[in-house]
Design a protein around this motif. Structure first.
Motif, PDB file in Angstrom:
ATOM      1  N   MET A 179       0.756  -1.589  -0.512  1.00 17.33           N
ATOM      2  CA  MET A 179      -0.371  -0.645   0.275  1.00 17.33           C
ATOM      3  C   MET A 179       0.756   1.803  -0.133  1.00 17.33           C
ATOM      4  O   MET A 179       1.627   1.372   0.878  1.00 17.33           O
ATOM      5  N   LYS A 180       1.123   2.722  -1.199  1.00 19.90           N
ATOM      6  CA  LYS A 180       1.938   2.838  -1.117  1.00 19.90           C
ATOM      7  C   LYS A 180       0.819   3.999  -1.191  1.00 19.90           C
ATOM      8  O   LYS A 180       1.185   4.651  -2.496  1.00 19.90           O
ATOM      9  N   THR A 181       0.913   5.229  -0.148  1.00 19.74           N
ATOM     10  CA  THR A 181      -0.394   6.229  -0.236  1.00 19.74           C
ATOM     11  C   THR A 181       0.060   6.920  -0.504  1.00 19.74           C
ATOM     12  O   THR A 181       0.263   8.441  -0.703  1.00 19.74           O
ATOM     13  N   ALA A 182       1.163   7.393   0.284  1.00 23.83           N
ATOM     14  CA  ALA A 182       2.034   8.399   0.560  1.00 23.83           C
ATOM     15  C   ALA A 182       3.276   7.940  -0.124  1.00 23.83           C
ATOM     16  O   ALA A 182       4.106   7.218  -0.159  1.00 23.83           O
ATOM     17  N   SER A 183       4.094   9.283  -0.494  1.00 25.48           N
ATOM     18  CA  SER A 183       5.054   9.265  -1.142  1.00 25.48           C
ATOM     19  C   SER A 183       6.739   9.824   0.124  1.00 25.48           C
ATOM     20  O   SER A 183       6.517  10.540   0.534  1.00 25.48           O
ATOM     21  N   ARG A 184       7.482   8.855  -0.507  1.00 25.51           N
ATOM     22  CA  ARG A 184       8.938   9.483   0.404  1.00 25.51           C
ATOM     23  C   ARG A 184       9.687   9.850   0.341  1.00 25.51           C
ATOM     24  O   ARG A 184      10.005   9.554  -1.071  1.00 25.51           O
ATOM     25  N   LYS A 185       9.804  11.354   0.643  1.00 28.21           N
ATOM     26  CA  LYS A 185      10.983  11.412   0.051  1.00 28.21           C
ATOM     27  C   LYS A 185      12.636  11.668   0.615  1.00 28.21           C
ATOM     28  O   LYS A 185      12.453  11.033   1.952  1.00 28.21           O
ATOM     29  N   PRO A 186      13.360  11.428  -0.577  1.00 37.45           N
ATOM     30  CA  PRO A 186      14.079  11.150   0.767  1.00 37.45           C
ATOM     31  C   PRO A 186      15.027  12.397   1.370  1.00 37.45           C
ATOM     32  O   PRO A 186      14.803  13.020   1.386  1.00 37.45           O
ATOM     33  N   ILE A 187      16.042  11.667   2.350  1.00 34.80           N
ATOM     34  CA  ILE A 187      16.836  12.394   3.637  1.00 34.80           C
ATOM     35  C   ILE A 187      16.747  13.477   3.208  1.00 34.80           C
ATOM     36  O   ILE A 187      16.372  14.531   4.158  1.00 34.80           O
ATOM     37  N   GLY A 188      17.477  13.794   1.786  1.00 34.89           N
ATOM     38  CA  GLY A 188      18.444  15.019   1.370  1.00 34.89           C
ATOM     39  C   GLY A 188      17.303  16.141   1.103  1.00 34.89           C
ATOM     40  O   GLY A 188      17.866  17.156   1.741  1.00 34.89           O
ATOM     41  N   SER A 189      16.517  15.738   1.317  1.00 42.77           N
ATOM     42  CA  SER A 189      15.305  17.040   0.092  1.00 42.77           C
ATOM     43  C   SER A 189      14.419  17.361   1.503  1.00 42.77           C
ATOM     44  O   SER A 189      13.582  18.487   1.793  1.00 42.77           O
ATOM     45  N   HIS A 190      15.217  17.432   3.205  1.00 39.48           N
ATOM     46  CA  HIS A 190      14.399  17.587   4.110  1.00 39.48           C
ATOM     47  C   HIS A 190      15.305  19.352   4.439  1.00 39.48           C
ATOM     48  O   HIS A 190      16.133  19.304   4.364  1.00 39.48           O
ATOM     49  N   ARG A 191      14.062  20.008   5.042  1.00 40.63           N
ATOM     50  CA  ARG A 191      14.837  21.349   5.703  1.00 40.63           C
ATOM     51  C   ARG A 191      15.596  20.743   6.702  1.00 40.63           C
ATOM     52  O   ARG A 191      16.520  21.861   6.970  1.00 40.63           O
ATOM     53  N   ARG A 192      15.147  20.448   7.789  1.00 39.84           N
ATOM     54  CA  ARG A 192      15.287  20.516   9.071  1.00 39.84           C
ATOM     55  C   ARG A 192      14.976  18.680   9.934  1.00 39.84           C
ATOM     56  O   ARG A 192      14.001  18.663  10.233  1.00 39.84           O
ATOM     57  N   ILE A 193      16.342  18.165  10.314  1.00 40.78           N
ATOM     58  CA  ILE A 193      16.334  16.825  10.481  1.00 40.78           C
ATOM     59  C   ILE A 193      16.776  16.661  12.242  1.00 40.78           C
ATOM     60  O   ILE A 193      17.496  17.166  12.710  1.00 40.78           O
ATOM     61  N   VAL A 194      15.920  15.651  12.566  1.00 43.13           N
ATOM     62  CA  VAL A 194      16.430  15.489  14.041  1.00 43.13           C
ATOM     63  C   VAL A 194      16.612  13.452  14.399  1.00 43.13           C
ATOM     64  O   VAL A 194      15.788  12.794  12.979  1.00 43.13           O
ATOM     65  N   ILE A 195      17.917  13.544  14.291  1.00 39.64           N
ATOM     66  CA  ILE A 195      18.116  12.054  14.168  1.00 39.64           C
ATOM     67  C   ILE A 195      18.613  11.841  15.933  1.00 39.64           C
ATOM     68  O   ILE A 195      19.246  11.969  16.890  1.00 39.64           O
ATOM     69  N   LYS A 196      17.628  10.705  16.248  1.00 42.64           N
ATOM     70  CA  LYS A 196      17.582   9.568  17.919  1.00 42.64           C
ATOM     71  C   LYS A 196      18.732   8.527  17.747  1.00 42.64           C
ATOM     72  O   LYS A 196      18.675   8.025  17.074  1.00 42.64           O
ATOM     73  N   ILE A 197      19.645   8.954  18.284  1.00 39.45           N
ATOM     74  CA  ILE A 197      20.640   7.968  18.281  1.00 39.45           C
ATOM     75  C   ILE A 197      20.751   7.096  20.035  1.00 39.45           C
ATOM     76  O   ILE A 197      20.822   7.378  21.171  1.00 39.45           O
ATOM     77  N   GLY A 198      20.406   5.516  19.433  1.00 39.39           N
ATOM     78  CA  GLY A 198      20.445   4.667  20.743  1.00 39.39           C
ATOM     79  C   GLY A 198      20.853   4.511  21.116  1.00 39.39           C
ATOM     80  O   GLY A 198      22.548   4.677  20.888  1.00 39.39           O
ATOM     81  N   SER A 199      21.523   4.532  22.664  1.00 40.08           N
ATOM     82  CA  SER A 199      22.014   4.426  23.493  1.00 40.08           C
ATOM     83  C   SER A 199      23.820   3.667  22.515  1.00 40.08           C
ATOM     84  O   SER A 199      24.230   3.406  22.874  1.00 40.08           O
ATOM     85  N   ALA A 200      22.744   1.574  22.674  1.00 41.28           N
ATOM     86  CA  ALA A 200      22.776   0.324  21.646  1.00 41.28           C
ATOM     87  C   ALA A 200      24.530   0.540  20.498  1.00 41.28           C
ATOM     88  O   ALA A 200      25.398   0.190  20.376  1.00 41.28           O
ATOM     89  N   LEU A 201      23.786   2.080  20.287  1.00 40.12           N
ATOM     90  CA  LEU A 201      24.871   2.613  18.997  1.00 40.12           C
ATOM     91  C   LEU A 201      26.260   2.862  19.115  1.00 40.12           C
ATOM     92  O   LEU A 201      26.949   2.848  18.461  1.00 40.12           O
ATOM     93  N   LEU A 202      26.117   4.052  20.100  1.00 38.42           N
ATOM     94  CA  LEU A 202      27.689   4.903  20.967  1.00 38.42           C
ATOM     95  C   LEU A 202      27.499   3.649  21.608  1.00 38.42           C
ATOM     96  O   LEU A 202      29.374   4.039  22.066  1.00 38.42           O
ATOM     97  N   VAL A 203      27.505   3.305  22.475  1.00 37.36           N
ATOM     98  CA  VAL A 203      28.033   2.823  23.704  1.00 37.36           C
ATOM     99  C   VAL A 203      28.105   0.898  23.853  1.00 37.36           C
ATOM    100  O   VAL A 203      26.914   0.422  23.138  1.00 37.36           O
ATOM    101  N   ASP A 204      29.520   0.663  24.194  1.00 39.37           N
ATOM    102  CA  ASP A 204      29.785  -0.866  24.339  1.00 39.37           C
ATOM    103  C   ASP A 204      29.409  -1.114  25.584  1.00 39.37           C
ATOM    104  O   ASP A 204      30.447  -0.409  26.346  1.00 39.37           O
ATOM    105  N   ARG A 205      28.834  -1.913  26.182  1.00 41.36           N
ATOM    106  CA  ARG A 205      28.822  -2.656  27.281  1.00 41.36           C
ATOM    107  C   ARG A 205      30.222  -2.797  28.222  1.00 41.36           C
ATOM    108  O   ARG A 205      31.075  -1.974  29.035  1.00 41.36           O
ATOM    109  N   LYS A 206      31.711  -3.651  26.944  1.00 42.71           N
ATOM    110  CA  LYS A 206      33.080  -3.853  27.350  1.00 42.71           C
ATOM    111  C   LYS A 206      33.642  -2.898  27.493  1.00 42.71           C
ATOM    112  O   LYS A 206      34.138  -2.328  27.876  1.00 42.71           O
TER     113      LYS A 206
END
Ligand code: GLU
Length: 385
Positions: free
Chosen positions: A1-28
């Motif tokens: 079902m493709k009712t809405a069209s997806r824009k490429p990331i680069g065609s946005h004006r202001r982007i909030v990027i949320k980065i999860g803990s597991a990506l930035l920190v390794d337990r050891k």
């Protein structure tokens, strides 16, 4: 079902990027520096294309745990507050150093729940964000975990990031974590689970697909991501859920080499925000404006103190007030940038006089255009709500 069209990331004006803990920190081993370096390079790339970027970075508690060598297992509140204090300073430093290699200045913002839920504090925080971005800096945002208690907290950075995205009027929120997107059922439980690339609207069926899973290092599972989606999309901000595990997740999403789930926005940020303002039940006061100001407002300008003839009622900065035109009818509504007492002092005066009258620089607008909706032409202004 493709009712809405997806824009490429680069065609946005202001982007909030949320980065999860597991990506930035390794337990050891602690901070994942190589990943951070790659992310900073991608952020620099977006900025070079004129896109404004805000980062909501988790990882304070996880990093603090690793620095303090705390044993694994659940932390008591005061332990996680202490871990956050240690981790946040290291996290902020890592971001600042990494972005500086691309000549980007980072600014740290630590939010508590009230900063986005109370309008006055919301306006304040938004002003700081806007100012940072005007200066070309990248805000690095997290919850102020060192003082947040169980009752008064966002508790997860997914919803925090969505509140930040709506506050900043962003048009895209990207949630990067170890979860690569939305499936029709939790994929580890159901082998027939289908991946969803486009979610035109968050219906009850979509909510039911979310399940409750959370990874060990972060608090947010799919549930909080769907909640974030509701907040963001209803305010006109698209949302992407994608895995942040590869070194250049944004590039991979953009190239189509990594899959992701895209949630369509329900309107545009401006109309949705203005709908919220117009929907205020009881304006706390009135500003009577002259014919010149009325014309200027109809032409899309902000309301300056010079055009205000009288101020009625008692209100505080950030409260909604009615703007009354020459014929005594409401022509607009907006969030006033001044308390009623201050508004009375500067009404009818030139912008250049504000500082002398108030004893501080103040804002040039009594009501900024972004905080205003024309109620006389409401039908035109609130389309797409
Ligand atoms: N604010 C938390 C931290 O920085 C993370 C919350 C979350 O993972 O959603 O450690």
């Amino acid at each position: 079902m493709k009712t809405a069209s997806r824009k490429p990331i680069g065609s946005h004006r202001r982007i909030v990027i949320k980065i999860g803990s597991a990506l930035l920190v390794d337990r050891k081993s602690g901070l994942k520096s190589a990943w951070l370096e790659a992310m900073s390079a991608d952020i620099a790339g977006l900025k070079q294309r004129g896109i404004e970027v805000l980062v909501v970075s988790s990882g304070a508690i996880a990093l603090g745990r690793s620095v303090l060598k705390l044993p694994s297992g659940a932390l008591k509140l005061e332990e996680s507050q202490a871990a956050a204090a240690v981790g946040q300073i290291a996290l902020a430093r890592a971001w600042s150093e990494s972005l500086s290699r691309h000549d980007i200045v980072a600014g740290q913002i630590l939010l508590t729940l009230g900063d986005t839920e109370e309008r006055r504090r919301y306006l304040n925080a938004r002003e700081t964000l806007n100012q940072l971005m005007k200066m070309g800096a990248v805000p690095i945002i997290n919850e102020n975990d060192t003082v947040a208690t169980t009752e008064i907290r966002y508790g997860d950075n997914d919803r925090l990031a969505a509140r930040v995205a709506t506050m900043a009027g962003a048009d895209l929120l990207v949630l990067l974590s170890d979860i690569d997107g939305l499936y029709t059922a939790p994929p580890h439980q159901d082998p027939n689970a289908q991946f969803l690339e486009v979610i035109p609207a968050i219906t009850p069926e979509i909510e039911a697909m979310a399940g409750g899973a959370a990874s060990e290092l972060s608090r947010g599972g799919m549930r909080t991501k769907i909640d974030a989606g509701k907040i963001a999309t209803s305010a006109g901000c698209a949302m992407i859920i994608a895995s942040g595990k590869p070194d250049h997740p944004l590039r991979d999403i953009e190239n189509g080499t990594a899959r992701s789930s895209w949630f369509a926005p329900s309107g545009t940020p401006v109309t949705a925000r203005k709908t919220w303002i117009a929907g205020q039940l009881a304006p706390a006061g009135e500003l009577l404006v002259d014919a010149g100001a009325e014309q200027a407002l109809l032409g899309g300008k902000s309301l300056l103190p010079a055009g205000v003839k009288a101020v009625k009622g008692e209100f505080f900065r950030g409260d909604t007030v009615s703007i009354m035109g020459a014929h005594g009818r409401e022509i607009a509504r907006g969030l006033c940038g001044y308390d009623a007492d201050e508004a009375r002092l500067i009404a009818g005066r030139k912008t250049g006089d504000i500082e002398a009258l108030l004893g501080y620089a103040g804002r040039s607008a009594m009501i900024h255009r972004d905080d205003m909706v024309m109620t006389a032409t409401k039908a035109r202004e609130t389309i797409g709500a």
